[in-house]
Design a protein around this motif. Sequence first.
Motif, PDB file in Angstrom:
ATOM      1  N   ASN A 215     -11.986 -31.680  25.568  1.00 39.32           N
ATOM      2  CA  ASN A 215     -10.958 -31.306  24.586  1.00 39.32           C
ATOM      3  C   ASN A 215      -9.684 -30.814  25.271  1.00 39.32           C
ATOM      4  O   ASN A 215      -8.589 -30.947  24.736  1.00 39.32           O
ATOM      5  CB  ASN A 215     -11.486 -30.222  23.647  1.00 39.32           C
TER       6      ASN A 215
ATOM      7  N   VAL B  95      -6.389 -32.612  20.952  1.00 38.35           N
ATOM      8  CA  VAL B  95      -7.223 -32.996  19.818  1.00 38.35           C
ATOM      9  C   VAL B  95      -7.525 -31.797  18.914  1.00 38.35           C
ATOM     10  O   VAL B  95      -7.633 -31.944  17.692  1.00 38.35           O
ATOM     11  CB  VAL B  95      -8.537 -33.651  20.319  1.00 38.35           C
TER      12      VAL B  95
ATOM     13  N   LEU C  17     -15.559 -38.724  24.205  1.00 35.07           N
ATOM     14  CA  LEU C  17     -15.560 -37.455  23.489  1.00 35.07           C
ATOM     15  C   LEU C  17     -16.177 -37.584  22.105  1.00 35.07           C
ATOM     16  O   LEU C  17     -16.948 -36.720  21.674  1.00 35.07           O
ATOM     17  CB  LEU C  17     -14.127 -36.917  23.396  1.00 35.07           C
ATOM     18  N   ASN C  18     -15.859 -38.674  21.394  1.00 38.12           N
ATOM     19  CA  ASN C  18     -16.410 -38.807  20.047  1.00 38.12           C
ATOM     20  C   ASN C  18     -17.930 -38.955  20.073  1.00 38.12           C
ATOM     21  O   ASN C  18     -18.624 -38.543  19.132  1.00 38.12           O
ATOM     22  CB  ASN C  18     -15.763 -39.980  19.303  1.00 38.12           C
TER      23      ASN C  18
ATOM     24  N   ARG D 238      -6.072 -38.594  16.221  1.00 40.54           N
ATOM     25  CA  ARG D 238      -7.321 -37.871  16.491  1.00 40.54           C
ATOM     26  C   ARG D 238      -8.396 -38.830  16.993  1.00 40.54           C
ATOM     27  O   ARG D 238      -9.127 -38.534  17.941  1.00 40.54           O
ATOM     28  CB  ARG D 238      -7.796 -37.156  15.222  1.00 40.54           C
ATOM     29  N   GLU D 239      -8.496 -39.986  16.332  1.00 40.56           N
ATOM     30  CA  GLU D 239      -9.485 -40.967  16.772  1.00 40.56           C
ATOM     31  C   GLU D 239      -9.181 -41.449  18.196  1.00 40.56           C
ATOM     32  O   GLU D 239     -10.086 -41.636  19.007  1.00 40.56           O
ATOM     33  CB  GLU D 239      -9.497 -42.160  15.809  1.00 40.56           C
TER      34      GLU D 239
ATOM     35  N   ALA E  73      -8.101 -34.216  26.153  1.00 39.61           N
ATOM     36  CA  ALA E  73      -7.942 -35.244  25.111  1.00 39.61           C
ATOM     37  C   ALA E  73      -6.641 -35.022  24.346  1.00 39.61           C
ATOM     38  O   ALA E  73      -6.463 -34.012  23.664  1.00 39.61           O
ATOM     39  CB  ALA E  73      -9.138 -35.199  24.150  1.00 39.61           C
TER      40      ALA E  73
ATOM     41  N   ASN F 280     -10.099 -38.684  20.592  1.00 41.35           N
ATOM     42  CA  ASN F 280     -11.548 -38.528  20.695  1.00 41.35           C
ATOM     43  C   ASN F 280     -12.209 -39.677  21.446  1.00 41.35           C
ATOM     44  O   ASN F 280     -13.397 -39.605  21.767  1.00 41.35           O
ATOM     45  CB  ASN F 280     -12.168 -38.397  19.305  1.00 41.35           C
TER      46      ASN F 280
ATOM     47  N   LYS G   2     -17.934 -31.269  25.883  1.00 44.73           N
ATOM     48  CA  LYS G   2     -16.980 -31.433  24.776  1.00 44.73           C
ATOM     49  C   LYS G   2     -15.744 -30.568  24.986  1.00 44.73           C
ATOM     50  O   LYS G   2     -14.606 -31.050  24.870  1.00 44.73           O
ATOM     51  CB  LYS G   2     -17.641 -31.046  23.452  1.00 44.73           C
TER      52      LYS G   2
ATOM     53  N   ILE H  48     -19.284 -35.403  20.565  1.00 46.26           N
ATOM     54  CA  ILE H  48     -19.184 -34.672  19.296  1.00 46.26           C
ATOM     55  C   ILE H  48     -20.316 -35.084  18.368  1.00 46.26           C
ATOM     56  O   ILE H  48     -20.889 -34.257  17.652  1.00 46.26           O
ATOM     57  CB  ILE H  48     -17.814 -34.928  18.637  1.00 46.26           C
TER      58      ILE H  48
END
Length: 243
Positions: free
Chosen positions: A88, A108, A4-5, A220-221, A91, A224, A84, A8
Amino acid sequence: MARLNQIIAVEKGAKTRSQRELTDIYHALQKPALLSGISRTYRPKDEEGETLPPESTKVQVKAEDALRDAAKALTRLFDVVATKDWANREARADVVVDGRTIVESVPVTYLLFLEKQLTDLHTLVGKLPVLDAAESWSYDEGQDVWRTEAVETARTKKIPRAHVLYEATDKHPAQVETYTEDVIVGTWTKVAFSGALPARRVNELRDRVEKLQSAVKYAREEANAAEAPERHVGEAVFAYLFS
């Protein structure tokens, strides 16, 4: 499979690129000359007449081609955003402080919201009033405020006095000097009250907010880093729109 990161990270570039390409397509469609073509040939009236070369201008922009180009420019963006947003939905991560789980399985998107709110709370805590360290405070349960020990101060009043310098005689009247004297007439008892907080309490609150901020950022990290299966929706959308 991307995470996911990573999705993004590429989303902004995809938006910028598609916006630029769409702008170019739009501007091209606003120029009639690019969409127009012409072919002219000249035939003299008789064999003795002057001959002229043919003239032609090719069509440089075709509306159908522009639609295909627009679909191509947007399909990648549609797929990136879909990937994404679908990711989300899945996530999630726990918010953990000192080994204690504060909130379980947080999406997230909510972690992003929580992060912003904690920033505002940190500012609020930093502005909390602190009790004057020069005073000794105790908590007054009855009035629900902090109070100091009672301090007594004397209230004085100036009282006129007379001092006889020389007693009266049969030849001279008495000589008297008047003056004022500060005389204690009462006592003031002062107790200060405050709605502020002890520095220890403010520091404790600040530490808690900062710990929770760190926990939310970590969560969050972690969220993600979840896998983001590719989603392909752009082709279906434009197959319907421009078919």
